[in-house]
Design a protein around this motif. Structure first.
Motif, short mmCIF file in Angstrom:
data_model
loop_
_atom_site.label_atom_id
_atom_site.label_comp_id
_atom_site.label_asym_id
_atom_site.label_seq_id
_atom_site.Cartn_x
_atom_site.Cartn_y
_atom_site.Cartn_z
N ARG A 38 0.84 -1.19 0.00
CA ARG A 38 0.00 0.00 0.00
C ARG A 38 0.88 1.25 0.00
O ARG A 38 2.02 1.22 0.45
N GLN A 39 0.30 2.32 -0.53
CA GLN A 39 1.01 3.59 -0.57
C GLN A 39 0.06 4.70 -0.16
O GLN A 39 -0.95 4.94 -0.84
N ARG A 45 5.71 3.22 -0.86
CA ARG A 45 4.93 1.99 -0.85
C ARG A 45 5.49 1.06 0.23
O ARG A 45 6.70 0.93 0.38
N TYR A 95 -2.10 -2.25 -3.63
CA TYR A 95 -1.64 -2.94 -4.82
C TYR A 95 -1.29 -4.38 -4.48
O TYR A 95 -0.88 -4.68 -3.36
N TRP A 110 3.23 -2.97 -11.94
CA TRP A 110 2.17 -2.64 -11.00
C TRP A 110 0.85 -2.36 -11.72
O TRP A 110 0.84 -1.79 -12.81
#
Length: 120
Positions: A38-39, A45, A95, A110
């Motif tokens: 996750r970011q 990230r 993600y 990604w």
């Protein structure tokens, strides 16, 4: 090259739940360990959770341990992230990607990610 599509994000109140899905196309991911990352805005990230190719082992960041559960269905080429007891600090774009321990596999492509917003 595998294409990954994340879905299931949304806006939820603190304490609520969401279930994220990551579906792969282009090739099977059933032989890959898979991870969620996750970011958050203004941050790098970070690792959230990962699962081995067979589903036999799972790993979690300390910040989500006991609240999030990663799982997979290799027949559907899909990885899931069940998120419970959500907190505002879980707000981020999530993600999925093939992973090596707690890092994305080198050269990963990604997807667009799915936005999770937790209101207080």
């Amino acid at each position: 090259q595998v294409q990954l599509v994340e879905s299931g994000g949304g806006l939820v109140q603190a304490g609520g739940s969401l279930r994220l899905s990551c579906t792969a196309s282009g090739r099977t991911v059933s032989t890959y360990n898979m991870g969620w990352f996750r970011q958050a805005p203004g941050k790098e990230r970070e690792f959230v959770a990962s699962i081995t190719w067979s589903g036999g082992y799972t790993y979690y960041a300390d910040s989500v341990k006991g609240r999030f559960t990663i799982s997979r269905d290799n027949a559907k080429n899909t990885v899931y992230l069940q998120m419970n007891s959500l907190k505002p600090e879980d707000t981020a774009v999530y993600y999925c990607a093939p992973s090596v321990r707690m890092e994305p596999r080198p050269g990963v492509s990604w997807g667009q990610g799915t936005q999770v917003t937790v209101s207080s």
